[in-house]
Design a protein around this motif. Sequence first.
Motif, PDB file in Angstrom:
ATOM      1  N   ALA A 130       0.824  -1.207   0.000  1.00 21.12           N
ATOM      2  CA  ALA A 130       0.000   0.000   0.000  1.00 21.12           C
ATOM      3  C   ALA A 130       0.861   1.261   0.000  1.00 21.12           C
ATOM      4  CB  ALA A 130      -0.931  -0.004   1.205  1.00 21.12           C
ATOM      5  N   THR A 131       1.974   1.216   0.709  1.00 26.70           N
ATOM      6  CA  THR A 131       2.857   2.384   0.741  1.00 26.70           C
ATOM      7  C   THR A 131       3.518   2.596  -0.613  1.00 26.70           C
ATOM      8  OG1 THR A 131       3.268   1.956   3.095  1.00 26.70           O
ATOM      9  CG2 THR A 131       4.764   3.474   1.982  1.00 26.70           C
ATOM     10  N   ALA A 132       3.925   1.502  -1.260  1.00 25.69           N
ATOM     11  CA  ALA A 132       4.485   1.635  -2.610  1.00 25.69           C
ATOM     12  C   ALA A 132       3.453   2.229  -3.562  1.00 25.69           C
ATOM     13  CB  ALA A 132       4.965   0.279  -3.111  1.00 25.69           C
ATOM     14  N   GLU A 133       2.205   1.802  -3.427  1.00 21.61           N
ATOM     15  CA  GLU A 133       1.140   2.344  -4.283  1.00 21.61           C
ATOM     16  C   GLU A 133       0.897   3.827  -3.997  1.00 21.61           C
ATOM     17  OE1 GLU A 133      -1.960  -0.427  -3.398  1.00 21.61           O
ATOM     18  OE2 GLU A 133      -1.357  -1.827  -4.996  1.00 21.61           O
ATOM     19  N   ARG A 134       0.987   4.218  -2.722  1.00 24.04           N
ATOM     20  CA  ARG A 134       0.864   5.641  -2.394  1.00 24.04           C
ATOM     21  C   ARG A 134       2.028   6.433  -2.989  1.00 24.04           C
ATOM     22  NH1 ARG A 134      -0.766   3.597   2.683  1.00 24.04           N
ATOM     23  NH2 ARG A 134       1.262   4.080   3.649  1.00 24.04           N
ATOM     24  N   GLY A 135       3.217   5.846  -2.953  1.00 26.51           N
ATOM     25  CA  GLY A 135       4.364   6.501  -3.561  1.00 26.51           C
ATOM     26  C   GLY A 135       4.186   6.674  -5.058  1.00 26.51           C
ATOM     27  N   LEU A 136       3.643   5.634  -5.710  1.00 29.87           N
ATOM     28  CA  LEU A 136       3.388   5.717  -7.148  1.00 29.87           C
ATOM     29  C   LEU A 136       2.391   6.830  -7.443  1.00 29.87           C
ATOM     30  CD1 LEU A 136       3.588   4.640 -10.051  1.00 29.87           C
ATOM     31  CD2 LEU A 136       1.873   2.916  -9.435  1.00 29.87           C
ATOM     32  N   HIS A 171      18.156   2.302  -8.958  1.00 27.82           N
ATOM     33  CA  HIS A 171      17.012   1.815  -9.720  1.00 27.82           C
ATOM     34  C   HIS A 171      15.843   2.783  -9.607  1.00 27.82           C
ATOM     35  CE1 HIS A 171      19.404  -1.838  -9.686  1.00 27.82           C
ATOM     36  NE2 HIS A 171      18.628  -2.297 -10.650  1.00 27.82           N
ATOM     37  N   GLY A 172      15.039   2.816 -10.660  1.00 31.03           N
ATOM     38  CA  GLY A 172      13.884   3.706 -10.679  1.00 31.03           C
ATOM     39  C   GLY A 172      13.174   3.572 -12.008  1.00 31.03           C
ATOM     40  N   GLY A 173      12.489   4.635 -12.390  1.00 32.22           N
ATOM     41  CA  GLY A 173      11.753   4.621 -13.642  1.00 32.22           C
ATOM     42  C   GLY A 173      12.608   5.060 -14.819  1.00 32.22           C
ATOM     43  N   HIS A 174      11.932   5.281 -15.957  1.00 32.17           N
ATOM     44  CA  HIS A 174      12.653   5.569 -17.193  1.00 32.17           C
ATOM     45  C   HIS A 174      11.682   6.107 -18.232  1.00 32.17           C
ATOM     46  CE1 HIS A 174      10.811   1.784 -18.634  1.00 32.17           C
ATOM     47  NE2 HIS A 174      11.081   1.348 -17.421  1.00 32.17           N
ATOM     48  N   ILE A 206       7.007   5.239 -14.162  1.00 32.54           N
ATOM     49  CA  ILE A 206       7.291   5.609 -12.775  1.00 32.54           C
ATOM     50  C   ILE A 206       7.127   4.350 -11.948  1.00 32.54           C
ATOM     51  CG2 ILE A 206       6.579   7.059 -10.844  1.00 32.54           C
ATOM     52  CD1 ILE A 206       5.597   9.085 -12.918  1.00 32.54           C
ATOM     53  N   GLU A 207       8.170   3.979 -11.163  1.00 31.53           N
ATOM     54  CA  GLU A 207       8.127   2.660 -10.521  1.00 31.53           C
ATOM     55  C   GLU A 207       8.845   2.615  -9.176  1.00 31.53           C
ATOM     56  OE1 GLU A 207      10.148  -0.461 -12.752  1.00 31.53           O
ATOM     57  OE2 GLU A 207      10.830   1.007 -14.202  1.00 31.53           O
ATOM     58  N   PRO A 208       8.123   2.941  -8.119  1.00 36.06           N
ATOM     59  CA  PRO A 208       8.697   2.759  -6.783  1.00 36.06           C
ATOM     60  C   PRO A 208       9.031   1.301  -6.508  1.00 36.06           C
ATOM     61  CG  PRO A 208       6.696   4.088  -6.697  1.00 36.06           C
ATOM     62  CD  PRO A 208       6.778   3.516  -8.075  1.00 36.06           C
TER      63      PRO A 208
END
Length: 255
Positions: A130-136, A171-174, A206-208
């Motif tokens: 859920a926290t990753a989804e909030r970050g996204l 690591h992250g998005g692109h 975008i990818e936490p």
Amino acid sequence: MIELKSEHELAVMREAGRVVAKVLNAVRERASVGTDLLELDELASTMLDEAGAKSSFRHYHPNWAPMPYPGVLCTSVNDAIVHGIPTGYRLRDGDLCSVDFGAAVDGWHGDAAISFVVGAADPVDLELIATAERGLAAGIAQVKPGNRLGDIGHAIGVIGRKAGYGLTADHGGHGVGRAMHEAPHVPNEGQPGKGLKLRPGMVFAIEPMFTAGGRDDYRYGDDGWTILTSDGSRAAHVEHTVAVTEDGPRILTAP
């Protein structure tokens, strides 16, 4: 160089994004205790063929990888953060599974990821997801003209750090477009108001990637692809492909 996409090109990318969303939903529904990861990969491959789309992942071979990627899904379980290769591993009760998937339609790509728990879920794992989804969601909210890449990373990073999670160094998005991975790199931590200025037509994945143990370091699995937490703690990975438009963020991989 960062290519600005036209409305027509964004429309094609949206078609790729619909394929991605449909496959991820089907994979999530199929995954249960006892399901093996190769079965999920075969399901995704069949759905790609039925949609007339191409895999963004299969045969992808970056210079750091020991071999071309063999699957159409990345299936990362428990302490695997990203890039887990589908194998005959059968999901067990309580496993945390992150699934990353990309598809191309007429040469234009979409890329997204989900995380979920199979069977009885530990509340600690549900909170991590859920926290990753909030970050996204927070990162996506910053995808608008005039903002900066640092605004995206800052929004994601603040949420992850406040929860005590690690952010997976390097690591992250692109960028996304004619290739699955394009410039620029989109960090999951940054300084607000700093970095590339966002313009309509830019498209980013975008990818936490949050790790429960709070550490940013990681290690590679024996296959040379799978990235694992260094301390064996669990990880969650979520992702959408998002376009910058005059009206704000447009999620191209939304269901």
